[in-house]
Design an enzyme around this catalytic site. Structure first.
Site, mmCIF file in Angstrom:
data_model
loop_
_atom_site.group_PDB
_atom_site.id
_atom_site.type_symbol
_atom_site.label_atom_id
_atom_site.label_comp_id
_atom_site.label_asym_id
_atom_site.label_seq_id
_atom_site.Cartn_x
_atom_site.Cartn_y
_atom_site.Cartn_z
ATOM 1 N N GLU A 151 -13.433 3.073 -4.370
ATOM 2 C CA GLU A 151 -13.132 3.728 -5.656
ATOM 3 C C GLU A 151 -13.947 3.202 -6.838
ATOM 4 O OE1 GLU A 151 -8.871 3.543 -6.084
ATOM 5 O OE2 GLU A 151 -8.544 4.784 -4.315
ATOM 6 N N GLU A 256 -8.029 8.677 4.684
ATOM 7 C CA GLU A 256 -6.642 8.482 4.219
ATOM 8 C C GLU A 256 -5.937 9.827 4.123
ATOM 9 O OE1 GLU A 256 -6.469 6.017 0.679
ATOM 10 O OE2 GLU A 256 -8.098 4.736 1.376
HETATM 11 C C1 XIL Z 1 -1.725 2.668 -1.220
HETATM 12 C C2 XIL Z 1 -0.662 2.204 -0.215
HETATM 13 O O1 XIL Z 1 -0.400 3.254 0.683
HETATM 14 C C3 XIL Z 1 0.602 1.784 -0.953
HETATM 15 O O2 XIL Z 1 1.537 1.200 -0.036
HETATM 16 C C4 XIL Z 1 0.273 0.808 -2.071
HETATM 17 O O3 XIL Z 1 1.443 0.528 -2.811
HETATM 18 C C5 XIL Z 1 -0.803 1.361 -2.994
HETATM 19 O O4 XIL Z 1 -1.941 1.710 -2.222
HETATM 20 N N1 XIL Z 1 -6.316 4.766 -2.054
HETATM 21 C C6 XIL Z 1 -6.489 3.683 -1.219
HETATM 22 C C7 XIL Z 1 -5.309 3.084 -0.526
HETATM 23 O O5 XIL Z 1 -7.638 3.280 -0.960
HETATM 24 O O6 XIL Z 1 -5.456 1.716 -0.320
HETATM 25 C C8 XIL Z 1 -4.035 3.369 -1.301
HETATM 26 O O7 XIL Z 1 -2.937 2.871 -0.521
HETATM 27 C C9 XIL Z 1 -3.897 4.844 -1.593
HETATM 28 C C10 XIL Z 1 -5.049 5.331 -2.438
#
Ligand code: XIL
Length: 365
Positions: A151, A256
């Protein structure tokens, strides 16, 4: 003649048996095309969630840690590391010969507070190098691919003014990839972000890839996070981004994937974990069960998305869901706390939803 007929019938039986077996799980079904994975949480890593563990092994050939390898958790202080859960995570993946992913080395969120207070560029570079060498180095040869930078982009494709950017300048990205490659020369290295399938932000991600390659720095893949909803983004945007990234010479990964079925506050798009909004009954319309009509829409959306992944299976290397079953999903708590969301392929009782069946039955054409 009789014998021949018998043989044909027998062969037919064998073939259909093999096909059925291959298609009875997601990893089997998609094995000829791309890896199938899920993020795993602490309960799954520690073994408390036995049903989850079994389902992961059955359905997936790759895993990503949802939280346990984030800076804040693995190195909360400059001289303090916590490898208990990460060690178990890597062992879990190896036990079933899964492709074990690392997530994530350099990210402005879920960052240890000691890093946030560094203001000297040399000190920041040292902290980054130390973190990468220690965490990545511990799993050298075992974690096969790392999200090196997560990010780093704004929505308009410019670089986000993260603490790394502010202190080290734009070259922090190159340095992170260099440190990672020095630490484990055989490991695949990825840039990972949300909304990088959208045109403007995609240009930013393409620039990162091209700049790294221009200097001969290793980058193997781009991770499109894939926090999407029932309408957005368009299939055309997804397809164009797969084509553009592959043309830039990297593997494309959906890292994701989840599809929210709930109303979106202020038409929010993306996955900025720091955004949070007030809840209301209007914003949480299905507290008890997912209506069949919405379950059908979700299945259709997954079908459309996977059709484009299959069409470009030569470019897509991996599809990882952000959570195994609906109860695990971070979308129950983000961007509004305390909602009941249904973004994944399995319900809260670990039962396959319509979307799962649709993906299992999807034909390539
Ligand atoms: C999220 C997790 O799923 C949660 O449990 C945590 O509280 C916050 O992060 N982008 C990413 C992930 O790269 O690491 C994030 O995961 C969601 C958005």
């Amino acid at each position: 003649m009789k014998k021949l007929v018998g043989f044909i019938v027998f062969t037919g039986g064998l073939i259909s048996c093999v096909t059925a077996q291959q298609s009875s799980t997601l990893k089997g079904k998609y094995k000829p095309y791309f890896k199938i994975g899920t993020s795993v949480n602490s309960a799954q890593i520690e073994g408390g969630d036995t049903k989850g563990r079994l389902l992961i092994t059955k359905q997936c050939n790759t895993i990503t840690p949802e939280n346990v390898l984030k800076w804040q958790l693995v190195q909360p202080e400059a001289t303090k590391y916590d490898f208990k859960l990460p060690d178990q995570y890597v062992a879990l993946g190896e036990k079933d010969s899964m492709f074990v992913v690392g997530h994530t080395l350099v990210w402005h969120s879920q960052l240890a507070s000691y890093v946030e207070s560094i203001t000297d560029p040399n000190q920041m570079e040292k902290a980054m190098q130390e973190h990468i060498k220690t965490v990545m180095g511990r799993y050298k040869g075992r974690i096969k691919g790392w999200d090196v930078v997560n990010e780093a982009l704004n929505e308009d494709g410019t670089l986000r003014e993260s603490v790394f950017y502010k202190v080290m300048g734009p070259d922090y990205i190159k340095k992170a990839f260099r440190f990672a490659h020095e630490t484990d020369p055989a490991c695949e290295l990825y840039y990972n972000d949300y909304n990088i399938e959208l045109k403007e932000k995609r240009q930013g991600a393409l620039k990162i890839i091209k700049d790294l390659k221009a200097e001969g720095i290793r980058i193997d893949g781009v991770g499109i996070q894939g926090h999407w909803n029932l309408q957005w983004p368009s299939i055309e945007e997804i397809e164009q981004s797969i084509i553009d990234y592959a043309s830039a010479g990297v593997k494309v990964m959906i890292t994701e994937l989840d599809i929210t079925v709930l109303p979106n506050p202020w038409d929010l798009k993306g996955a900025d974990v720091n955004q949070n909004f007030e809840g209301s009954p209007f914003m949480n319309p299905y507290p008890n069960a997912l209506p069949d009509s919405v379950d059908v829409l979700l299945a259709k959306r997954y079908e459309d998305i996977f059709k484009v992944f299959l069409k470009h299976q030569d470019k897509v290397d991996r599809v990882t869901f952000w959570g195994l079953q609906d109860g695990d999903s971070w979308l129950n708590g983000w961007p509004i706390k305390g909602r009941t969301n249904y973004p994944l392929l399995f319900d809260r009782n670990y039962r396959p939803k319509k979307a799962y069946q649709t993906l299992l039955n999807l034909s390539k054409k």
